[in-house]
Write an enzyme that holds these catalytic residues in place. Sequence first.
Site, mmCIF file in Angstrom:
data_model
loop_
_atom_site.group_PDB
_atom_site.id
_atom_site.type_symbol
_atom_site.label_atom_id
_atom_site.label_comp_id
_atom_site.label_asym_id
_atom_site.label_seq_id
_atom_site.Cartn_x
_atom_site.Cartn_y
_atom_site.Cartn_z
ATOM 1 N N ARG A 34 4.066 3.134 1.731
ATOM 2 C CA ARG A 34 5.282 2.322 1.596
ATOM 3 C C ARG A 34 6.494 3.201 1.311
ATOM 4 N NH1 ARG A 34 1.668 -0.059 3.041
ATOM 5 N NH2 ARG A 34 1.098 -2.260 2.868
ATOM 6 N N GLU A 57 7.487 4.681 4.519
ATOM 7 C CA GLU A 57 8.095 3.663 5.369
ATOM 8 C C GLU A 57 9.546 3.399 4.954
ATOM 9 O OE1 GLU A 57 5.669 0.185 6.577
ATOM 10 O OE2 GLU A 57 7.283 -0.972 5.664
ATOM 11 N N SER A 71 20.105 17.026 -3.414
ATOM 12 C CA SER A 71 19.108 18.038 -3.732
ATOM 13 C C SER A 71 17.791 17.392 -4.166
ATOM 14 C CB SER A 71 19.604 18.939 -4.864
ATOM 15 O OG SER A 71 18.619 19.903 -5.187
#
Lengths: 147, 147, 147, 147, 147, 147, 147, 147, 147, 147
Positions: F88, F91, F114
Amino acid sequence: MNRAEVTEQIIEAKIRKGIRWADVADELGASKEWVTTACLGQMTLSAGQAEKIAGIFDLPRTAVAVLQTPPVRGQSEAAMASDPLIYRLREIVAVYGPTIKELIHEDFGDGIMSAIDFRLTLNRREDPKGDRVEIVLNGKYLPYPGA
Amino acid sequence: MNRAEVTEQIIEAKIRKGIRWADVADELGASKEWVTTACLGQMTLSAGQAEKIAGIFDLPRTAVAVLQTPPVRGQSEAAMASDPLIYRLREIVAVYGPTIKELIHEDFGDGIMSAIDFRLTLNRREDPKGDRVEIVLNGKYLPYPGA
Amino acid sequence: MNRAEVTEQIIEAKIRKGIRWADVADELGASKEWVTTACLGQMTLSAGQAEKIAGIFDLPRTAVAVLQTPPVRGQSEAAMASDPLIYRLREIVAVYGPTIKELIHEDFGDGIMSAIDFRLTLNRREDPKGDRVEIVLNGKYLPYPGA
Amino acid sequence: MNRAEVTEQIIEAKIRKGIRWADVADELGASKEWVTTACLGQMTLSAGQAEKIAGIFDLPRTAVAVLQTPPVRGQSEAAMASDPLIYRLREIVAVYGPTIKELIHEDFGDGIMSAIDFRLTLNRREDPKGDRVEIVLNGKYLPYPGA
Amino acid sequence: MNRAEVTEQIIEAKIRKGIRWADVADELGASKEWVTTACLGQMTLSAGQAEKIAGIFDLPRTAVAVLQTPPVRGQSEAAMASDPLIYRLREIVAVYGPTIKELIHEDFGDGIMSAIDFRLTLNRREDPKGDRVEIVLNGKYLPYPGA
Amino acid sequence: MNRAEVTEQIIEAKIRKGIRWADVADELGASKEWVTTACLGQMTLSAGQAEKIAGIFDLPRTAVAVLQTPPVRGQSEAAMASDPLIYRLREIVAVYGPTIKELIHEDFGDGIMSAIDFRLTLNRREDPKGDRVEIVLNGKYLPYPGA
Amino acid sequence: MNRAEVTEQIIEAKIRKGIRWADVADELGASKEWVTTACLGQMTLSAGQAEKIAGIFDLPRTAVAVLQTPPVRGQSEAAMASDPLIYRLREIVAVYGPTIKELIHEDFGDGIMSAIDFRLTLNRREDPKGDRVEIVLNGKYLPYPGA
Amino acid sequence: MNRAEVTEQIIEAKIRKGIRWADVADELGASKEWVTTACLGQMTLSAGQAEKIAGIFDLPRTAVAVLQTPPVRGQSEAAMASDPLIYRLREIVAVYGPTIKELIHEDFGDGIMSAIDFRLTLNRREDPKGDRVEIVLNGKYLPYPGA
Amino acid sequence: MNRAEVTEQIIEAKIRKGIRWADVADELGASKEWVTTACLGQMTLSAGQAEKIAGIFDLPRTAVAVLQTPPVRGQSEAAMASDPLIYRLREIVAVYGPTIKELIHEDFGDGIMSAIDFRLTLNRREDPKGDRVEIVLNGKYLPYPGA
Amino acid sequence: MNRAEVTEQIIEAKIRKGIRWADVADELGASKEWVTTACLGQMTLSAGQAEKIAGIFDLPRTAVAVLQTPPVRGQSEAAMASDPLIYRLREIVAVYGPTIKELIHEDFGDGIMSAIDFRLTLNRREDPKGDRVEIVLNGKYLPYPGA
């Protein structure tokens, strides 16, 4: 115009005109397996064969030269790897490949079945429980060199 | 002890004892192709077959149960992809796969050759220009459903 | 014009004209699952079905022949692998696939569920905590051959 | 001892002792689908369930704690990708995945079927032409947020 | 015209006309995060939103329908994997992902953070040693089912 | 003994002894996010921290030196890529990554967030419709150099 | 028109008109390394720089806006991975990368060399045994945060 | 005992005994860059060097022979590809690689910088805004042959 | 117009006009191996050579400049990896590569055969059992630096 | 004990005892190229050769049987792909492979150079500008079948 484009034109014409591979094979006086393989861009045709193919599929003049040039082979199958029919062939290699290796070594020695000096035959075998596809792979045995 | 370990023990015993697959097949009363495939971990054995295989290859008791359990198939081939004999089979699929697809569709319709309801046969064909390997793939035709 | 281009034209016309798959299915007298699968380029249509589809989506004449030719299947999903809906299906195979394998072997024996002799059904199940999607996969059991 | 090792011990004990998943499910008072999934390392067990599983499969004490810890999921499937039964499930996603996406969007809107709030059921459907496997995937519909 | 082409036209118009995402968000009365995500092809717009977007970016009529259709998500990021800004996000998942998994399991139990029932917020945090980017990921906790 | 083995021993001891990350954090006087990340092999510990960790998790002497050595980071995540919780996060990068890139460029200019000068915070947000996971990513903005 | 197309036009004009990077750098009053990197699509230009570049390489008006937009970086190198000059750089990372990691950690502590706050310099070093290429990589040291 | 195992023993001894690469370099009378590279398994040592290294790191006798054998290079970097420090080096090649190619061709002609006839130097450059890492790559220019 | 397009035009003209590489080599007064490699886009031509090649293959004016620019090498072979002739070369590296490494190290020391300071020769060797292809790879030995 | 383990023992013994491949070749009365290839696990030995090799390298009895069994070839090269010497061979195939394909087709017709009926020779060629490695690949030409 490269070989892949010629193949694409052949397939489009085949669908549009309702041509059968078996009929193309008859007209060239060759096996349906070799002719189909050649039309799909995997074999080099002679000048006479290229002229006939160009006539059957309405190909432009430049295609006649392209069909007589040794092709880059095996590229279209990679794009078809997800197709269930193609995948079943790959699966057969995965499940039965080690068996084939063992039996060739047991019966012939340390070598391979050639994929160049090679013939493909495909037959329909009638069967009351449902007809069967029979694919015969026939290649020359090539031994590895000894010391 | 999993199936891959049983396969490894079978292969080691085969080399050490100089056993031939053809002889194992005779003892089981089955084809050399099926027996080799099973010994390489790709088929499920009956209780009787598992006992015989354990006897031939000096396998421990637990192997008898493992041999009767449906295996995870096709794993060893990935590790053999670089082997020239195995690769030739893949190359045949790459060069001739689209041909096989076209000819099955032309002769049977929209469907596939089953890799489950399937038989493999491997023969040696004598030839004055060098003997040839003949591999016969025979699988049931399965049509895709219509609307 | 190949099958992928026909599929693209169907999807564009569907969006432009606001057509629903369920209505296309009604017009063809077939299930919405089969019709959608066929319109997305995964099934071969009969002549009559191809004519109707061409009419509904304003397809050119050549598309009618293309729709009746067995397609190369499974290609568009690969390009959609990052889509969350598609990925959830893949994840279900990753998490529950070994379970399915165990239970088929326990209940049926050593074999597989066919993906060719296969039917898909998709239903909406109302639920007070939020409606649920129900996907039914129904395929013929195919056993591996014995010795 | 990690979860993968616990799974391996469960599978070995299951084969050695001839245990059936359905019987394990009965003893736990849970569905065979959930219990098999958990035993294969994909679900977290309660303390009571972990004790029972350890008893059934002769697991060491440390396994009881491991079984109650959320696992890393989906790892074993990658190693099984070449298995024909597992592959058929992937192929179904490849061929029918875009259909499922279209039909969920048409019937529910822009969202997905959850793979977490999800239930699997597997049934045997008798059929005179050969029994069929029926796999029911049932997951909550989750909509994407609007603006 | 598919969604990827609409996205491309939006990006080209944005650069050509010097439009800012924050201004687009104001005109739609929605967050800059949701509007940017939608304009990049990852969310479905309502009819009114689609009309406004088409006006702002000079899109053709067909784009209005396309913007209202659930998209195939996640495709453009794959092509951007080598971009240092995108890669830093992936690296954060690589270095801190296992930490996130441990802490969710410790605090919530065995489940996940939803990526569908999910909101993104991006803020600028002033800092004398150099301003900082703050990205807030907020998703519903979804538990795995028990037995 | 390398860092991966130290991590494995920490995880095993944590499960066996029922230790919570939050308690380890308290003992070290540091955030639970940093401590968990360090225990999972992604941060370098000071001599004092390494001694405490070795005490809590019963680690051998050599582990104390290993924990003070800069680690090779990001390796375990690859093995967890199939885990739904980890996926997830990936995704979210796939769907929202391009949005984050656009908004950082619009608000800060041409640069990145960063991943080294970076802090992670994870909170539970109560919600009547189901509690939510909130993950805050906070990193210094670094601009690309001008000419 | 996207950045990749602008880059392509710059390269074509450079070859056609016989322009040297060193001369472009002089006209912009910047280093040849920064200017070349920017022209290859990896840096954002100011309005004045973009106008000058458009003049030198005969670029259309829209290119001026595109050159001032932060690019998606690193994409063209992937397509050049087989080029021997590019590969040597990758090989240096493979052979000497672990050395660089060890020496930075030994001399600076646990952190990295920034690839954003970074300067490249390329010099020709004359040598009687054959001139040498000297590439200087200069980046700010960024430490990982402590607890 | 192969070279990878020798490298592993060196790294373990270095951590356990708190040895610095700079000190090893002093004892061998060679640069810290070459010595570190050799100790990490990427260079072949002379008999005298191998004896000294074995003494410093308490290596067994067989290691002395192994250290004098040309190694298989570049293998450990693949396992470190996810490490942020190593990745930054790769990213520099991705972003600046095409620039390096252009500038070498412009200044030297059609050829490459050798990665074999090559020297690495790593320096710390003090800077009030934060110290900087300077990596100097110095390789012989090798031209491609003309006709 | 980039180098790949020039190569494509050369190949098309060669097939259309029936030109042989050996004849092109004669006209340029260079070896057939170098000329073919250059025409396939892997070598930089002098001004005079580029003019001659443009004349032989009817190339447009811009191609003359492109042919004099150092190319990005090695890209077309990747697309030909499935071609049996190309694959045999890769297979030779797989089967005999470790042998070549051992023998170079034994005879020369720790170094490599240059692929830049390198000549290819291809001859036909007549043989009563079937003619043979002889490929001679000749490259300068480059030693790795000592301490 | 499988072939890979026998190879590993041979390499370890070779380093430990300071054996040269050329001397092994002399004792077997075969070329150094064939003997090295066989010792690296790529060729099948006769009973007499296997006995001699076992004597030279102090191999156990079971190794004698293993050395006489056809091996799975090409596996070790994958693990050596990052080695600069091995990579140069791959690069030669990448840069010169298409040239070799063109020249074989021009001189022989549509076919390949066999990698089975094949001999490797490696020579040192003295050269005042630095000695050169000469690798001769010699394989039988195999034509594709005509119709």
